[in-house]
Design an enzyme around this catalytic site. Structure first.
Site, short mmCIF file in Angstrom:
data_model
loop_
_atom_site.label_atom_id
_atom_site.label_comp_id
_atom_site.label_asym_id
_atom_site.label_seq_id
_atom_site.Cartn_x
_atom_site.Cartn_y
_atom_site.Cartn_z
N HIS A 464 0.83 -1.21 0.00
CA HIS A 464 0.00 0.00 0.00
C HIS A 464 0.87 1.26 0.00
CE1 HIS A 464 -3.61 2.41 1.26
NE2 HIS A 464 -2.64 3.20 1.69
N GLU A 465 1.77 1.34 0.97
CA GLU A 465 2.60 2.54 1.08
C GLU A 465 3.50 2.68 -0.15
OE1 GLU A 465 1.82 4.77 3.04
OE2 GLU A 465 0.52 3.50 4.28
N HIS A 468 1.74 4.46 -2.89
CA HIS A 468 1.85 5.92 -2.75
C HIS A 468 3.22 6.38 -3.25
CE1 HIS A 468 -1.83 6.72 -0.62
NE2 HIS A 468 -1.53 5.95 0.40
N HIS A 471 3.46 6.51 -7.00
CA HIS A 471 2.74 7.66 -7.53
C HIS A 471 3.64 8.90 -7.45
CE1 HIS A 471 -1.59 9.57 -7.61
NE2 HIS A 471 -0.99 9.62 -8.78
ZN ZN Z 1 -2.79 5.29 1.92
#
Ligand code: ZN
Length: 674
Positions: A464-465, A468, A471
Site C-alpha cells: 500500500h505505502e 503511494h 505515484h
Molecule cells: Zn494510503
C-alpha cells in the site's frame, strides 16, 4: 559551522541535522522566501513561465527541502528538543503559508498569466493555485484576512496538540508482566517483542504497551480475558476523560476548538459548512453526493455485517464458552473462528514472508508492471541504522529514490505512511530534480538471531505505502505543483496504493513474494487458497467500521453551527445506531484518538478511502481481464495514472485508463459483499 538545513543538498544531510538547527533555518528561509517573492512580483507587468512561475517554484522548493527532513524526523526520531523546535517552526511554516496564500501581488500575477502560452500541466497548476488562493481568504477584506490568519495558525497548533496527546497517551500506559503464563496464546514473535520492550526500559519480564503491534497481538491472541479487557479499555480511552489515565491528555476540548474554528473558517470563505469547503478541491462535487455514496455502501453492507457478527456470537457461545461476546473478545474470537473455518492465521503466514524476501518480491512486481528497477545506495546518509536508501532505475538511469524505514522503535510514531522528501521538477539549471520519498512502516524489527517476518496484513501495508511511493516517484511531470502526488485530489490519492495491495493476493505474485525462512518454499497452494478464502472473512464487518468513521467524519463536518463535545458524540452515536454491529466498551472514546480527521488532513475526507477503493478495485479488474502482469495494461496504468500525477482531473485520468467511469461492482465482488 554552516547550518545543514540552510545549505543546499541533493538529499538531506541527516548525519549533521540537530534540533538546534531547526529554528534558525526555518526562520531564515521563510523570511528570505517572502522577500524573494516580494521582489519577484513587484516588477512584473506581464508574468509568464520564465519570469514568474519557474523562479517562484525555486523559492518554494528551497523551503520544502529544508522543512521536509525536519517534519520527517519529528515523526520518526522524536526527542524533547526536536519536538519543541518542531512545534515552534511549525508556527513559522503555517504563518508563511498563510502569508503566501494571502499575497495580493502573487495572486495578481497568477491572474495576469496568459494561459494560452502555458503547457497543459502549468494550466492545471495555475487553476489549482487560483482555487487555493480563494480558499486562503485572499478575497476577504483586511479584517477578514486577519481573522483567517489567526484561525489557520490556531488550527495548525491544535492539530499538532491533538497528535501529541494521542502519542503521549499511547506511550503513557504500559503493563509489566512478570509471568509468561499471563501471556498464553501470544505467538513467539509477539512475546519477544514484549520482552524487547521491557529490556529497552531496563525492566524484567514482558512489557505490554499500546503501540500498534503490542496492542494487536494482545487483542488477537491473549487467552487472558482480563488482560484483553484492560488493554482494550486503555486503548479506546486514550487521550480522554475516561479510562486508566482519565483526564491526563484529554482531547475533548481540543476537538471542540478545532470544530468551532473549522466552522468559522468555512463561513468566512462563503461556504455553508466545512464539508462544502473540503469538497471544493475534491473529485466528489457535493455533500449529498458523498453521503449518498456512503449510505449506498452501508445499505449493501450492514445486513451482511449483522449476519457475520451473529455467526461470530454463535461460535463464541458454542465453541469458546462465551455467553456474552464482550468488545475485548471480538478480535480474539474472530481469530479463533477464522482458524476454525480456514485453519489459517496471520502467524502461520509469517515464516513464509521474511521481510527481505517480500521486499525483493515487491520490487519484482514493480519491474514486471512498470519496467523499473531498484538498487540500494549505501553512499546516502540515513538517520538510523535500520533505514535503507534505494535508487529507482529506468533504462539504467536513476529516476527517483526513497528511504525505507520499516521497523518500529521508540520515538517513531505508529502506523505506516509515505511522505515526500524531494519532488520532481526542473531545477534552476533546467535539469530534472528527481523525486525522493520516505516510506515508513512499523514492523517488528529483526533481532540478532531472527529475521523480521511479516504477517500478510503487514505485507499488504508495505504494498500500500509503496503504491503511494510509486505515484510520487514515477511521475513524468516537471511542474512541481502537479508532479507526483502533488495536486492529486484527496479522494483519488489512494488509488495507486490500494491498487498495489491487489498483488498480495495473486498466486502468480506470491510465488516470488513469499519464501519460507528455512526452506525458501513459497506459500503452499493449499495455504494460499485458504488465505484467499479467509480474505473476505468478516469483510462486511470491516466495511461498516470504515463507513462508521467516514459517516461520522462527514456528518460532523456538515454541521454549520459549532458543536459541543456532547453534540459531537451524539452524531457519532446516531451513525453507530445505523451501521455499527458490534458492542462497544463504555469507556470508548474513539473520537479522542481519531487523528485522521483531527490531527491530519482527512477532515470531511475520510470517505475518500472508500471512494478510492471503488476506483482501485475497478482499475485492477482490467488487469484481471487482461492478465495481472499484462505489460500493455501496466504501461497504460503508468501512462494514464502514475506518470501523470495531479496534472489532470482524476476522473479524466481514470476514464483514459479504464475507458469509462468507475463502477462499484468490482469492489463489492472483490470483498464478497452481495
Ligand atoms: Zn494510503
Amino acid at each position: 559551522m554552516a547550518n545543514p538545513l540552510i545549505t543546499a543538498h541533493k538529499l538531506p544531510p541527516f548525519h549533521q541535522i540537530k534540533a538546534q538547527h531547526v529554528i534558525e533555518a526555518i526562520q531564515k528561509i521563510t523570511s528570505e522566501s517572502i522577500e524573494g517573492i516580494n521582489r519577484l512580483v513587484e516588477s512584473l507587468d506581464q508574468p509568464d513561465e520564465t519570469n514568474f512561475l519557474r523562479p517562484l517554484e525555486h523559492i518554494q522548493d528551497r523551503l520544502s527541502q529544508s522543512w521536509s527532513p525536519v517534519s520527517h524526523l519529528a515523526n520518526v526520531a522524536d526527542t524533547p528538543e526536536l519536538r519543541e523546535a518542531y512545534q515552534q517552526a511549525l508556527g513559522m511554516i503555517s504563518e508563511y503559508g498563510t502569508k503566501m496564500g494571502q499575497h495580493q501581488g502573487l495572486y495578481q500575477c497568477y491572474q495576469k498569466l496568459d494561459l494560452t502560452r502555458l503547457s497543459q500541466e502549468q494550466n492545471k497548476a495555475v487553476e489549482n493555485a487560483l482555487l487555493s488562493f480563494k480558499l486562503s481568504g485572499i478575497a476577504l477584506d483586511e479584517k477578514g484576512r486577519d481573522e483567517f490568519a489567526r484561525i489557520q495558525m490556531e488550527l495548525s497548533q491544535l492539530g499538532n496538540r491533538f497528535q501529541e496527546n494521542v502519542l503521549d497517551a499511547t506511550q503513557g500506559w504500559s503493563k509489566s508482566m512478570s509471568s509468561v503464563d499471563d501471556l498464553i496464546g501470544l505467538p513467539d514473535t509477539a512475546l519477544s517483542m514484549l520482552k524487547q520492550a521491557a529490556e529497552s526500559k531496563n525492566q524484567q519480564g514482558w512489557l505490554v504497551t499500546l503501540d500498534g503491534p503490542s496492542y494487536l497481538a494482545v487483542m488477537t491472541y491473549a487467552e487472558n480475558r482480563e488482560l484483553r479487557k484492560e488493554v482494550a479499555t486503555a486503548f479506546v480511552s486514550r487521550a480522554s476523560d475516561l479510562g486508566p489515565n482519565a483526564g491526563q491528555w484529554d482531547n475533548a476540548p481540543v476537538i471542540e476548538k478545532i470544530m468551532a474554528l473549522r466552522s468559522q473558517k468555512a463561513q468566512l470563505l462563503g461556504y455553508e459548512n466545512y464539508a462544502e469547503l473540503s469538497l471544493a478541491q475534491k473529485m466528489a462535487e457535493t455533500p449529498e453526493q458523498v453521503l449518498s455514496f456512503l449510505n449506498q455502501l452501508a445499505d449493501r453492507s450492514v445486513p451482511q455485517a449483522k449476519a457475520e457478527f451473529s455467526a461470530l456470537t454463535d461460535y463464541a457461545k458454542q465453541e469458546l464458552g462465551l455467553h456474552t461476546l464482550e468488545p475485548w473478545d471480538i478480535a480474539w474470537a474472530s481469530e479463533k473462528l477464522k482458524e476454525h473455518m480456514f485453519s489459517v492465521s496471520q502467524e502461520m503466514i509469517r515464516p513464509y514472508l521474511p521481510a527481505d524476501k517480500s521486499i525483493l518480491g515487491l520490487f519484482e512486481v514493480c519491474k514486471r508492471l512498470f519496467n523499473v528497477g531498484f538498487q540500494q545506495n549505501h553512499q546516502v546518509k540515513v538517520y538510523h541504522p535500520d533505514v535503507q536508501y534505494f535508487d529507482v532505475l529506468s533504462d539504467g538511469k536513476v529516476i527517483a529514490g526513497f528511504y525505507f524505514d520499516l521497523y518500529a522503535r521508540i520515538g517513531k510514531r505508529g502506523g505506516a505512511w509515505m511522505d515526500d522528501c524531494r519532488v520532481r521538477r526542473l531545477d534552476a539549471k533546467g535539469e530534472i530534480q528527481i523525486p525522493v520519498a520516505y516510506l515508513n512502516c512499523n514492523f517488528s524489527a529483526p533481532s540478532a538471531d531472527k529475521p523480521s517476518l511479516l504477517t500478510h496484513n503487514e505485507l499488504t501495508t508495505l504494498f500500500h505505502e509503496f503504491g503511494h511511493g510509486l505515484h510520487h516517484m514515477l511521475t513524468q511531470i516537471d511542474v512541481a505543483d502537479v508532479s507526483g502526488i502533488n495536486g492529486v485530489s484527496w479522494d483519488a490519492v489512494e488509488l495507486p496504493s490500494q491498487f498495489m495491495e491487489n498483488y498480495c493476493w495473486q498466486p502468480e505474485a506470491l510465488d516470488f513474494i513469499s519464501g519460507h525462512v528455512e526452506t525458501g518454499e513459497p506459500i503452499p497452494k493449499a495455504l494460499l487458497d485458504k488465505l484467499i478464502t479467509a480474505k473476505n472473512f468478516q469483510s462486511a464487518m470491516l466495511s461498516v467500521r470504515q463507513l462508521e468513521f467516514a459517516l461520522f467524519d462527514f456528518e460532523l463536518h456538515c454541521q454549520s453551527a459549532p458543536q459541543t463535545i456532547a453534540q459531537i458524540r451524539d452524531i457519532l452515536g446516531s451513525v453507530r445506531k445505523r451501521v455499527t454491529v458490534v458492542p462497544l466498551i463504555p469507556e470508548n472514546r474513539f473520537e479522542n484518538g481519531f487523528s485522521h480527521i483531527f490531527g491530519g488532513g482527512y477532515a470531511a475526507g475520510y470517505y475518500s478511502y472508500k471512494w478510492a477503493e471503488v476506483l482501485s478495485a475497478d482499475a485492477f479488474s482490467l488487469f484481471e481481464e487482461n492478465g495481472v502482469f499484462d505489460q500493455k495494461t501496466g504501461q497504460a496504468f503508468f501512462d494514464n495514472i502514475l506518470s501523470k500525477g495531479g496534472s489532470q482531473d482524476a476522473m479524466e485520468l481514470f476514464k483514459a485508463f479504464r475507458g469509462r467511469e468507475p463502477k462499484i461492482d468490482a469492489l463489492l465482488k472483490h470483498t464478497g459483499i452481495q
